[in-house]
Design an enzyme around this catalytic site. Structure first.
Site, PDB file in Angstrom:
ATOM      1  N   THR A  85       1.009  -1.112  -0.075  1.00 39.79           N
ATOM      2  CA  THR A  85      -0.290  -0.133   0.065  1.00 39.79           C
ATOM      3  C   THR A  85       0.945   1.363  -0.077  1.00 39.79           C
ATOM      4  O   THR A  85       1.893   1.547   0.598  1.00 39.79           O
ATOM      5  CB  THR A  85      -1.056   0.268   1.475  1.00 39.79           C
ATOM      6  OG1 THR A  85      -1.657  -0.879   1.158  1.00 39.79           O
ATOM      7  CG2 THR A  85      -1.976   0.859   1.437  1.00 39.79           C
ATOM      8  N   CYS A  93      35.262   7.919  13.422  1.00 35.27           N
ATOM      9  CA  CYS A  93      35.183   7.814  14.784  1.00 35.27           C
ATOM     10  C   CYS A  93      33.490   7.872  14.527  1.00 35.27           C
ATOM     11  O   CYS A  93      33.080   7.675  15.756  1.00 35.27           O
ATOM     12  CB  CYS A  93      35.696   7.905  15.805  1.00 35.27           C
ATOM     13  SG  CYS A  93      37.588   7.434  16.239  1.00 35.27           S
TER      14      CYS A  93
END
Lengths: 402, 299
Positions: free
Chosen positions: A237, A325
């Site tokens: 849908t 990082c």
């Protein structure tokens, strides 16, 4: 909104006009566009309008070439897996080393399943070698996938030319254009691009909506089968409110295209020049004469990106980094590594990505703050001396690596 | 962004003992290949007493690398060298009220810099014996090298074996694909094929519950907490029963468990155990405003 948001390549704020266009589709316009009754029918018409707005922005020939999906990644996977299913005898696939993980992770999985993947290498500015590409285009190749613009540097790949070459060799061509759509003019009907992915949240539409452009006549095998939605090419849908929001966002992006390529570009250039004038040992990465108008990626040598971002954040400035990082994965940016940027610089790469909401005052503020932050962090760096990098940085500090 | 504790942020924004130490007589330069961070630790050691009088650092690295360096210098100042060598990376992480699992290697780097600096002072050669691989299990911060070595050394062949030997995969279970890939690779090396067998994540199924008195119930709860305690203590943490109010059990998480990123997961596991043991719905609530509260209060 508080703060200075210069991370628009990560995601953008939903334009208030887009929100307004969407709201009725959560409440009174709740119908299923597939339904025959008037509850659904009106929504169906609104979805059709949105499809045409997307078509317009992409310069697609037919509205039926637009398939709504849930995100850019879904569009990428659908395109690649479709090409493989449609060409089961072809066992090679081509892409570049600079792609987004949405393509790279998929390719590496396909390698485990027995496909041979070719990753086009790049030079220091992130440009592919077209001769290498031409050599690889054989009748064993099922699909080529090349991003339109790189998310970290904003640099363009020559996708129009690469699509022509693929077409001439009888190979399907897909482009991940999530960073390019809405920022640069696109005219798909006059190109040989077979498939293109875009993502709504990169152009001021909400998250959770994407598009796969599929040129009419290109052989296709759906990833999700089920109902007849999207002409059976993507069952499930429709996310109607978001589709309508994306349509509105595409209309607005088209209207702002000139602004993006003049005013936004001017601010970006001012930011980059302003920072580089004040910060020594810093340089812009990528192909700076051939890139998105909104993106500047600056490598600050001898310091690390996450530390830069944390300090910028303290000043209310949002940017992003190619440092290891900041990614969760701990891998330094594959883009910077592929371009051969030394790691003492690659770790300090910081991406500023503007939008049409960015103001001159914001840029002035960033130009003022960044040099202070860089200086502060360099004081902590073992590669840095009193007033500049130590005499021979790589030699003076040569740690034992674990 | 990472879920850094306030202590990490504080040590990042106001690092202690940063910058060169010209009078240093012990220097350790180390880096972590997995993320490219690097650290120089400089110590001024009193040769008479072997006491660390001054400790400075310079770090090329992220927020937690800088915070770990800062914490390390604070911890070791005033220590004797032999005592400083006993400082573990967990001590550094504890000092900072915990680090995200992906960032534990920053504290490892700190400990290594310390060893390297002391080796430098004593005129010894320092070499590293610790190899890091790609992080597979984010729940327990266990990398590919560790899993592969364990699989090889113990002839393991199933994901459940790996969970039992390394803990990897015993949390949220989303890394099982990665573990299976390692198993397939190692098994192939020894001429076997990996066969997937269902993993039983909830062992020791519950004994039949009966009607318990309040006292029996509390004793049962205590027994369950007692059974998980060794596991928590292995990670430098602990759990204490505070109160029982109907179906709600209040506990206090202490040590490394306090503010640990994995707290929610740990609590979930303990709650599951309690429910299985008592055969009833139990809500386990931490009494301390820890990382759980921090996580939910963040926008």
């Amino acid at each position: 909104m508080e703060g200075i948001y210069l991370d628009n390549n990560a995601t953008t704020r939903v334009d208030p006009a887009v929100v307004e266009a969407m709201l009725p589709y959560f409440t009174e316009q709740f119908g299923n566009p597939s339904s025959l009754h008037s509850f659904g029918n009106k929504v169906g018409l609104a979805v059709k309008k949105a499809r045409m707005q997307v078509q317009e922005l992409l310069g697609a020939e037919h509205e039926s070439e637009i398939i709504f999906t849930s995100c850019g990644t879904e569009s990428d996977s659908t395109a690649i897996l479709s090409a493989l299913k449609a060409n089961p005898e072809r066992r090679e696939i081509i892409t570049t080393v600079l792609e987004h993980p949405a393509i790279l992770s998929l390719y590496s999985q396909l390698e485990k399943e027995g496909y041979t993947a070719h990753y086009l290498k790049v030079d220091g500015k992130g440009r592919v070698d077209m001769d290498e590409y031409k050599r690889l285009l054989t009748d064993k190749v099922a699909v080529v996938s090349v991003m339109w613009a790189n998310n970290e540097t904003g640099s363009f790949f020559p996708v129009l030319e690469m699509a022509e070459l693929a077409h001439a060799a009888g190979v399907m061509f897909h482009t991940d254009a999530v960073q390019a759509v809405g920022k640069v003019p696109i005219d798909l009907k006059n190109s040989k691009i077979d498939m293109l992915s875009l993502s709504g949240h990169k152009l001021h539409a909400p998250k959770g909506i994407g598009v796969l452009y599929l040129k009419r006549g290109v052989r296709f095998r759906p990833m999700l089968r089920g109902g007849h939605q999207e002409r059976g090419r993507r069952a499930g849908t429709e996310n109607t409110a978001s589709i309508i929001g994306l349509g509105k966002a595409c209309e607005m992006a088209l209207a702002a295209m000139e602004h993006e390529n003049t005013e936004v570009k001017r601010l970006r250039d001012k930011l980059e020049a302003g920072i580089l004038a004040k910060v020594p040992h810093a340089f812009a990465t990528g192909d700076v004469t051939n890139r998105l108008p909104n993106t500047s990626n600056i490598a600050f040598e001898y310091i690390e990106g996450e530390a830069i971002l944390l300090l910028l954040n303290k000043f209310g400035i949002a940017a992003s980094s190619g440092s290891a990082c900041t990614s969760g994965s701990l891998e330094p940016s594959h883009v910077m590594r592929a371009m051969g940027i030394p790691y003492t610089a690659a770790h300090g790469t910081t991406r500023f990505s503007l939008s049409r909401y960015t103001t001159e005052e914001e840029i002035d503020r960033v130009i003022q703050v960044v040099p202070e932050i860089v200086a502060q962090l360099r004081k902590l760096s073992p590669y840095w001396g009193e007033n500049g990098p130590s005499a021979e940085p790589e030699k003076d500090f040569a740690p034992v690596y674990a | 962004m990472w879920d850094y504790s306030d202590k990490v942020k504080e040590h990042f924004f106001q690092p202690r003992n940063a910058g060169p130490l010209p009078e240093a007589n012990a220097v350790g330069d180390v880096g972590s290949i997995s993320c490219g961070d690097a650290l120089r630790l400089m110590l001024k050691v009193d040769p008479e007493t072997e006491t660390i009088q001054e400790a400075h650092f310079q770090t090329f690295g992220c927020g937690s690398a800088i915070a770990s360096s800062s914490a390390l210098t604070e911890i070791i100042k005033g220590m004797k060298l032999d005592d400083a060598l006993k400082v573990s990376n967990q001590d550094i992480a504890d000092y900072l009220d915990g680090l995200p699992p992906e960032k534990m290697h920053c504290s490892v780097m700190g400990r290594e810099a310390l060893q390297a600096a002391i080796a430098n002072y004593r005129g010894e050669e320092w070499s590293d014996d610790h190899e890091e691989g790609a992080l597979i299990c984010k729940c327990f911060a266990i990398d590919a090298v560790m899993i592969e070595d364990t699989v090889r050394a113990n002839n393991l062949s199933t994901v459940e074996d790996v969970i039992n030997y390394t803990k990897a995969g015993g949390g949220c279970a989303s890394c099982h694909e990665g573990i299976e890939e390692i198993l397939a690779k190692v098994l192939e090396e020894r001429g076997e094929t990996f066969k997937a067998v269902p993993v039983n994540l909830h062992k020791d199924a519950a004994p039949k519950p009966g009607k318990l008195t309040n006292l029996e119930r509390i004793r049962r709860i205590e027994a369950v907490l007692e059974s998980v305690r060794p596991q928590l203590q292995r990670d430098h943490g602990d759990i204490e029963l505070v109160d029982v109010d109907g179906k709600t059990v209040y506990v206090s998480m202490t040590g490394a468990c306090a503010g640990c990123q994995m707290e929610a997961l740990t609590l979930q596991g303990v709650q599951q155990k309690l429910m299985e043991d008592l055969g009833e719905m139990i809500r386990l609530v931490p009494t301390r405003a820890g990382s759980l509260a921090r996580a939910t209060s963040q926008p």
